[in-house]
Design a protein around this motif. Structure first.
Motif, PDB file in Angstrom:
ATOM      1  N   GLN A   1       6.113  11.594 -49.972  1.00 51.00           N
ATOM      2  CA  GLN A   1       5.831  10.990 -48.679  1.00 51.00           C
ATOM      3  C   GLN A   1       7.104  10.934 -47.852  1.00 51.00           C
ATOM      4  N   VAL A   2       6.950  11.011 -46.530  1.00 49.14           N
ATOM      5  CA  VAL A   2       8.104  10.965 -45.647  1.00 49.14           C
ATOM      6  C   VAL A   2       7.869   9.895 -44.596  1.00 49.14           C
ATOM      7  N   GLN A   3       8.895   9.098 -44.329  1.00 43.20           N
ATOM      8  CA  GLN A   3       8.826   8.104 -43.255  1.00 43.20           C
ATOM      9  C   GLN A   3       9.468   8.687 -41.998  1.00 43.20           C
ATOM     10  N   LEU A   4       8.836   8.434 -40.869  1.00 41.96           N
ATOM     11  CA  LEU A   4       9.291   8.980 -39.592  1.00 41.96           C
ATOM     12  C   LEU A   4       9.519   7.840 -38.607  1.00 41.96           C
ATOM     13  N   VAL A   5      10.628   7.905 -37.888  1.00 48.98           N
ATOM     14  CA  VAL A   5      10.955   6.869 -36.908  1.00 48.98           C
ATOM     15  C   VAL A   5      11.334   7.544 -35.590  1.00 48.98           C
ATOM     16  N   GLU A   6      10.554   7.248 -34.545  1.00 47.70           N
ATOM     17  CA  GLU A   6      10.838   7.791 -33.225  1.00 47.70           C
ATOM     18  C   GLU A   6      11.760   6.863 -32.440  1.00 47.70           C
TER      19      GLU A   6
ATOM     20  N   SER B   1      14.103  13.149 -16.841  1.00 49.69           N
ATOM     21  CA  SER B   1      14.087  13.716 -18.187  1.00 49.69           C
ATOM     22  C   SER B   1      14.316  12.632 -19.235  1.00 49.69           C
ATOM     23  N   LEU B   2      13.785  12.885 -20.412  1.00 49.45           N
ATOM     24  CA  LEU B   2      14.050  12.054 -21.591  1.00 49.45           C
ATOM     25  C   LEU B   2      14.101  12.968 -22.797  1.00 49.45           C
ATOM     26  N   ARG B   3      14.836  12.538 -23.811  1.00 47.61           N
ATOM     27  CA  ARG B   3      14.808  13.240 -25.089  1.00 47.61           C
ATOM     28  C   ARG B   3      14.394  12.258 -26.172  1.00 47.61           C
ATOM     29  N   LEU B   4      13.304  12.571 -26.826  1.00 45.11           N
ATOM     30  CA  LEU B   4      12.829  11.776 -27.939  1.00 45.11           C
ATOM     31  C   LEU B   4      13.401  12.320 -29.235  1.00 45.11           C
ATOM     32  N   THR B   5      13.661  11.418 -30.161  1.00 42.01           N
ATOM     33  CA  THR B   5      14.188  11.772 -31.469  1.00 42.01           C
ATOM     34  C   THR B   5      13.255  11.250 -32.552  1.00 42.01           C
ATOM     35  N   CYS B   6      13.085  12.044 -33.581  1.00 44.30           N
ATOM     36  CA  CYS B   6      12.271  11.657 -34.736  1.00 44.30           C
ATOM     37  C   CYS B   6      13.139  11.820 -35.972  1.00 44.30           C
ATOM     38  N   ALA B   7      13.498  10.711 -36.585  1.00 43.35           N
ATOM     39  CA  ALA B   7      14.326  10.740 -37.783  1.00 43.35           C
ATOM     40  C   ALA B   7      13.447  10.610 -39.014  1.00 43.35           C
ATOM     41  N   ALA B   8      13.660  11.500 -39.977  1.00 42.05           N
ATOM     42  CA  ALA B   8      12.862  11.516 -41.198  1.00 42.05           C
ATOM     43  C   ALA B   8      13.670  10.982 -42.361  1.00 42.05           C
ATOM     44  N   SER B   9      12.956  10.403 -43.319  1.00 38.73           N
ATOM     45  CA  SER B   9      13.620   9.706 -44.418  1.00 38.73           C
ATOM     46  C   SER B   9      14.009  10.612 -45.582  1.00 38.73           C
TER      47      SER B   9
ATOM     48  N   TYR C   1       4.354   8.141 -27.550  1.00 39.92           N
ATOM     49  CA  TYR C   1       4.615   9.430 -28.178  1.00 39.92           C
ATOM     50  C   TYR C   1       4.877   9.232 -29.662  1.00 39.92           C
ATOM     51  N   TYR C   2       4.234  10.066 -30.452  1.00 40.81           N
ATOM     52  CA  TYR C   2       4.344   9.995 -31.898  1.00 40.81           C
ATOM     53  C   TYR C   2       4.873  11.324 -32.444  1.00 40.81           C
ATOM     54  N   CYS C   3       5.724  11.238 -33.457  1.00 40.53           N
ATOM     55  CA  CYS C   3       6.033  12.443 -34.214  1.00 40.53           C
ATOM     56  C   CYS C   3       5.249  12.387 -35.524  1.00 40.53           C
ATOM     57  N   ALA C   4       5.013  13.559 -36.075  1.00 34.48           N
ATOM     58  CA  ALA C   4       4.210  13.680 -37.275  1.00 34.48           C
ATOM     59  C   ALA C   4       4.672  14.880 -38.081  1.00 34.48           C
ATOM     60  N   ALA C   5       4.354  14.850 -39.372  1.00 33.50           N
ATOM     61  CA  ALA C   5       4.768  15.924 -40.278  1.00 33.50           C
ATOM     62  C   ALA C   5       3.568  16.497 -41.007  1.00 33.50           C
ATOM     63  N   THR C   6       3.641  17.789 -41.268  1.00 33.39           N
ATOM     64  CA  THR C   6       2.546  18.475 -41.953  1.00 33.39           C
ATOM     65  C   THR C   6       3.077  19.675 -42.707  1.00 33.39           C
TER      66      THR C   6
ATOM     67  N   ALA D   1      -4.034  18.627 -38.879  1.00 30.94           N
ATOM     68  CA  ALA D   1      -3.687  18.527 -40.297  1.00 30.94           C
ATOM     69  C   ALA D   1      -2.390  17.772 -40.545  1.00 30.94           C
ATOM     70  N   TYR D   2      -2.052  16.827 -39.691  1.00 29.51           N
ATOM     71  CA  TYR D   2      -0.817  16.071 -39.873  1.00 29.51           C
ATOM     72  C   TYR D   2      -1.059  14.875 -40.779  1.00 29.51           C
ATOM     73  N   HIS D   3      -0.165  14.706 -41.767  1.00 26.41           N
ATOM     74  CA  HIS D   3      -0.383  13.702 -42.804  1.00 26.41           C
ATOM     75  C   HIS D   3       0.472  12.453 -42.597  1.00 26.41           C
ATOM     76  N   TYR D   4       1.647  12.618 -42.032  1.00 29.01           N
ATOM     77  CA  TYR D   4       2.599  11.524 -41.924  1.00 29.01           C
ATOM     78  C   TYR D   4       2.942  11.296 -40.459  1.00 29.01           C
ATOM     79  N   TRP D   5       2.965  10.012 -40.081  1.00 27.68           N
ATOM     80  CA  TRP D   5       3.135   9.640 -38.685  1.00 27.68           C
ATOM     81  C   TRP D   5       4.198   8.570 -38.516  1.00 27.68           C
ATOM     82  N   GLY D   6       4.901   8.648 -37.385  1.00 28.20           N
ATOM     83  CA  GLY D   6       5.794   7.574 -37.009  1.00 28.20           C
ATOM     84  C   GLY D   6       5.039   6.464 -36.305  1.00 28.20           C
ATOM     85  N   GLN D   7       5.787   5.440 -35.879  1.00 25.43           N
ATOM     86  CA  GLN D   7       5.170   4.268 -35.266  1.00 25.43           C
ATOM     87  C   GLN D   7       4.988   4.436 -33.760  1.00 25.43           C
TER      88      GLN D   7
END
Length: 121
Positions: free
Chosen positions: A1-6, A17-25, A94-99, A107-113
């Motif tokens: 499992q991976v934790q994601l934080v936006e 403009s904005l830049r979003l970041t998604c950090a994975a554990s 806005y959410y980041c997700a991993a698959t 088919a995305y399994h893991y989601w940030g908050q």
């Protein structure tokens, strides 16, 4: 499992403009394709962008093509969403997700908050 934080959301005027970041554990971050989604109040979740495991392939939702760019840095376990020429209709959480399934937005399994992006007119 991976934790994601936006992070990186905020209030910006239209055209800005904005830049979003998604950090994975996990150090296995590079095993996953990464996606960005958004959800505005009263609307369904919308696919925004995706990037494959090594960053050499991307695709975008029609509403953001030409304005948003997705990227990743596997050495930093981080994905990014650069958003330019923002419009009020881009306002959403806005959410980041991993698959493991890069080509399937369902088919995305893991989601940030999520992180709030608000574009003022």
């Amino acid at each position: 499992q991976v934790q994601l934080v936006e992070s990186g959301g905020g209030l910006v005027p239209a055209g800005g403009s904005l830049r979003l970041t998604c950090a994975a554990s996990r150090r296995t971050f590079s095993s996953y394709a990464m996606g960005w989604f958004r959800q505005a109040p009263g609307k369904e979740r919308e696919f925004v962008a995706a990037i494959n495991w090594n960053g050499d392939s991307t695709y975008y939702g029609d509403s953001v093509k030409g304005r948003f760019t997705v990227s990743r840095d596997n050495a930093k376990n981080t994905a990014y969403l650069q958003m330019n020429s923002l419009k009020p209709e881009d306002t959403a959480v806005y959410y980041c997700a991993a698959t493991y399934v890069y080509s399937d937005p369902s088919a995305y399994h893991y989601w940030g908050q999520g992180t709030q992006v608000t574009v003022s007119s």
